[in-house]
Motif scaffolding. Structure first.
Motif, PDB file in Angstrom:
ATOM      1  N   ASN B  31       0.657  -1.305  -0.067  1.00  0.00           N
ATOM      2  CA  ASN B  31      -0.057  -0.081   0.193  1.00  0.00           C
ATOM      3  C   ASN B  31       0.949   1.215   0.009  1.00  0.00           C
ATOM      4  N   ILE B  34       2.138   1.798  -3.481  1.00  0.00           N
ATOM      5  CA  ILE B  34       1.087   2.291  -4.215  1.00  0.00           C
ATOM      6  C   ILE B  34       0.681   3.861  -4.045  1.00  0.00           C
ATOM      7  N   LEU B  35       1.059   4.190  -2.703  1.00  0.00           N
ATOM      8  CA  LEU B  35       1.078   5.987  -2.625  1.00  0.00           C
ATOM      9  C   LEU B  35       2.130   6.510  -2.945  1.00  0.00           C
ATOM     10  N   ALA B  40      -2.329   5.664  -5.904  1.00  0.00           N
ATOM     11  CA  ALA B  40      -3.468   5.682  -4.950  1.00  0.00           C
ATOM     12  C   ALA B  40      -4.570   6.612  -5.412  1.00  0.00           C
ATOM     13  N   LYS B  41      -5.828   6.153  -5.231  1.00  0.00           N
ATOM     14  CA  LYS B  41      -6.977   7.174  -5.649  1.00  0.00           C
ATOM     15  C   LYS B  41      -7.438   8.019  -4.408  1.00  0.00           C
ATOM     16  N   ALA B  42      -6.934   7.567  -3.315  1.00  0.00           N
ATOM     17  CA  ALA B  42      -7.293   8.383  -2.157  1.00  0.00           C
ATOM     18  C   ALA B  42      -6.628   8.147  -0.867  1.00  0.00           C
ATOM     19  N   VAL B  43      -6.530   8.896   0.031  1.00  0.00           N
ATOM     20  CA  VAL B  43      -5.831   8.636   1.247  1.00  0.00           C
ATOM     21  C   VAL B  43      -6.552   8.881   2.372  1.00  0.00           C
ATOM     22  N   ARG B  44      -6.458   8.323   3.395  1.00  0.00           N
ATOM     23  CA  ARG B  44      -7.475   8.455   4.537  1.00  0.00           C
ATOM     24  C   ARG B  44      -6.614   9.414   5.308  1.00  0.00           C
ATOM     25  N   THR B  47      -4.521   7.752   7.842  1.00  0.00           N
ATOM     26  CA  THR B  47      -3.100   7.379   7.307  1.00  0.00           C
ATOM     27  C   THR B  47      -1.988   8.804   7.180  1.00  0.00           C
TER      28      THR B  47
END
Lengths: 148, 71
Positions: B31, B34-35, B40-44, B47
């Motif tokens: 992950n 991916i970031l 990545a399509k979104a980040v919380r 996170t």
């Protein structure tokens, strides 16, 4: 106890039994056709026009069942929202529409085929809507998978 | 994508490996990769908060907006 795994297995078994039945019907259709015509006191001369559309329908039926089998196998492997499944559903819906066209044309020769045409249009539409749902679900899953 | 992730830069500045950061933040190395690679399509927020905490930086140090040139 009944669970999802057994349900999937049952679907796979029924699909494969139906595939075998469809393929074996190639040999049994003339006999079944004659029996049907005799039971309704209809002329044997009608046999060809009665079973010819059914023979044409065997091809899309076999393709649809093959796609269904692949779909169920992927679901069994926990591959639910994948592009292969939407492709399979698209093919199944088109097979339903092809059968609808064949039976629609055949209704000119034997009117009751019109009921099969109506049912296949309905089935094709339902499968198409399910395919749309799967496509959307794949987009949502993709978004979710790439949310860190 | 207009949002650029400058995580590699911060990792180098703080001299922390990707694996170590992933462990500290509580996400998988996959992950984090991916970031880092911008897939990545979104980040919380949770996170992002953990990353900023471990790297002792601001969100702006990791996230950069660069308008895409229309061709």
């Amino acid at each position: 106890m009944w669970d999802d795994s057994k349900s999937v297995n049952l679907s796979i078994i029924v699909t494969r039994i139906l595939m075998a039945a469809i393929l074996s019907s190639v040999f049994f259709l003339p006999y079944l056709g004659k029996m049907y015509l005799h039971n309704r006191s209809m002329d044997d001369a009608l046999l060809v026009r009665f079973i010819a559309p059914l023979y044409l329908c065997i091809i899309p039926a076999a393709i649809a069942l093959f796609c269904l089998d692949r779909l169920m196998s992927r679901i069994k492997s926990d591959e639910v929202f994948v592009s292969g499944n939407t492709r399979a559903l698209r093919i199944i819906s088109w097979c339903c529409f092809v059968v609808a066209v064949i039976t629609g044309a055949a209704s000119y020769l034997y009117l009751p085929y019109i009921f099969i045409m109506a049912i296949m249009i309905f089935c094709g539409l339902i499968v198409r809507v399910v395919k749309n749902v799967f496509s959307k679900a794949i987009l949502i899953k993709d978004e979710n998978d790439y949310t860190i | 994508m207009p949002i650029i992730i400058n995580l590699d830069l911060m990792l180098a500045k703080r001299k922390i490996s990707s694996l170590e950061l992933a462990q500290r933040v509580g996400i998988t190395p996959t992950n984090l990769s991916i970031l880092k690679t911008g897939k990545a399509k979104a980040v919380r927020f949770s996170t992002l908060e953990q990353i900023c905490k471990e790297l002792n930086c601001q969100p702006g140090d990791i996230l950069e907006y660069k308008e895409e040139k229309q061709t």
